[in-house]
Design an enzyme around this catalytic site. Structure first.
Site, short mmCIF file in Angstrom:
data_model
loop_
_atom_site.label_atom_id
_atom_site.label_comp_id
_atom_site.label_asym_id
_atom_site.label_seq_id
_atom_site.Cartn_x
_atom_site.Cartn_y
_atom_site.Cartn_z
N SER A 69 -10.40 -0.88 4.49
CA SER A 69 -9.67 -0.95 5.64
C SER A 69 -8.94 0.32 5.98
O SER A 69 -8.47 0.85 5.21
CB SER A 69 -8.53 -1.95 5.26
N ARG B 146 0.87 -1.14 0.14
CA ARG B 146 -0.12 -0.27 0.04
C ARG B 146 0.93 1.41 -0.06
O ARG B 146 0.53 2.25 0.67
CB ARG B 146 -0.88 0.03 1.45
N GLU C 284 -4.19 3.27 6.67
CA GLU C 284 -3.86 3.18 5.31
C GLU C 284 -4.92 4.21 4.51
O GLU C 284 -4.15 4.79 3.48
CB GLU C 284 -4.54 1.98 4.67
#
Ligand SMILES: Cc1cc2nc3c(=O)[nH]c(=O)nc-3n(C[C@H](O)[C@H](O)[C@H](O)COP(=O)(O)OP(=O)(O)OC[C@H]3O[C@@H](n4cnc5c(N)ncnc54)[C@H](O)[C@@H]3O)c2cc1C
Length: 302
Positions: free
Chosen positions: A221, A172, A291
């Site tokens: 998420s 990510r 994130e």
């Protein structure tokens, strides 16, 4: 600001004080001072070439990984979804995808062509540009595993082409040349079987709907998984499932999701993110890292 007001108008739509809540999957966020939907690459390039160097620009795809604060965004938001949306086969195994194309569309397009390797994109509710910026991934697949090259625009509107090797890619996380944004990518896929890819997409989507709070406003998420562990496990075992701040709640179905139950502000969500971070650190000694990208000004600064 005045220099911006004197710009030649783009062919696309330039809106003022556009509520970002309309453009984020959490359905929160204050207004963007300017909000540009270019009609195509040339329009965007010409606009950037004229835009004063000091004007902040923020690129947004489908806003599915963004928390925009309630005070909104000072500067110009450039939205790619619905605009940079061309998708084409280049040869036997390569496809060119513009930044505004939805990931799900890329997965279906590749499957229809009998190419495999892009199925994981099916359930990611963002654009190709967002997937490139985030190295979005799911069920073992990651965006940059299939990227051969990208096209970018720089702040002066110049169109460049770069090999994937120009980027450092991690979980990510993507680092590349500063001051450039993605406008397209060439993906290299494997010859496969159309029926099998379509079946794989169906089963990945089912796994998602079994485990995630579909139909509720979220950004997926919230936290990255720490090495060797899962953010959802840490959050759940800290007793945080169902905990709310205002209209923002830790999902009962998937603890790494924060859902807007209808009336959340960005401040509610950011406060809940802080509460989760502190509680997990107290319980497990691990500091979770978001994130989701948090941008914009708090309401009081607007
Ligand atoms: C229900 C749900 C499920 C999700 N599941 C997953 C999942 O399985 N895996 C996963 O990785 N993510 C998942 N996400 C998060 C999100 O969909 C991804 O991060 C996606 O890649 C973001 O794409 P976007 O177009 O919405 O980007 P945005 O949210 O609009 O932007 C995200 C970041 O990318 C930057 N960006 C956007 N476009 C460009 C561009 N053209 N050039 C440069 N930078 C750009 C933005 O500036 C911002 O920093 C999920 C989200 C939701 C709501």
């Amino acid at each position: 600001m005045n220099a911006v007001a004197k710009l030649t108008l783009p062919r696309g739509r330039l809106r003022l004080d556009e509520p970002m809540a309309r453009h984020t999957s959490w359905r929160v966020g204050g207004p963007a001072q300017r909000f540009l939907e270019p009609v195509d690459l040339d329009d965007l390039s010409a606009f950037l070439a004229e835009l004063p160097a000091g004007e902040p620009v923020f690129w947004v795809g489908l806003g599915s990984n963004l928390l925009v604060r309630d005070g909104g965004i000072a500067g110009t938001v450039i939205v790619t979804s619905g605009t940079l949306n061309r998708l084409a086969r280049l040869d036997e195994t390569h496809i060119r995808v513009e930044a505004g194309v939805a990931c799900a569309k890329v997965a279906r397009f590749a499957a229809r062509l009998g190419l495999t390797g892009a199925e994981f994109l099916a359930g990611i509710p963002g654009t190709m540009g967002g997937a490139l910026a985030m190295n979005a991934g799911a069920f073992g697949g990651e965006t940059w595993e299939v990227v051969e090259s990208v096209e970018t625009l720089d702040r002066a509107g110049r169109h460049l082409e770069r090999p994937a090797a120009d980027y450092q890619v991690d979980y990510r996380q993507v680092n590349g040349p500063a001051g450039e944004w993605f406008v397209a990518a060439t993906l290299c896929l494997e010859p496969g079987n159309s029926r099998e890819s379509t079946e794989r997409i169906r089963s990945l989507l089912k796994r998602r709907s079994d485990t995630q709070p579909m139909g509720q406003a979220s950004c997926g998420s919230v936290f990255r998984n720490p090495p060797g562990d899962f953010a959802a496990r840490l959050i759940e075992s800290s007793g945080l499932k169902g905990v709310c701040v205002g209209g923002a709640c830790v999902s009962e179905k998937h603890a790494n999701f924060i859902v807007n139950v209808g009336s959340a502000s960005a401040l509610d969500i950011e406060s809940l993110i802080a509460q989760v971070t502190e509680t997990v650190e107290r319980c497990h000694g691990i500091r979770l890292v978001p994130e989701v990208r948090i941008i914009g000004r708090p309401a009081a600064d607007a």
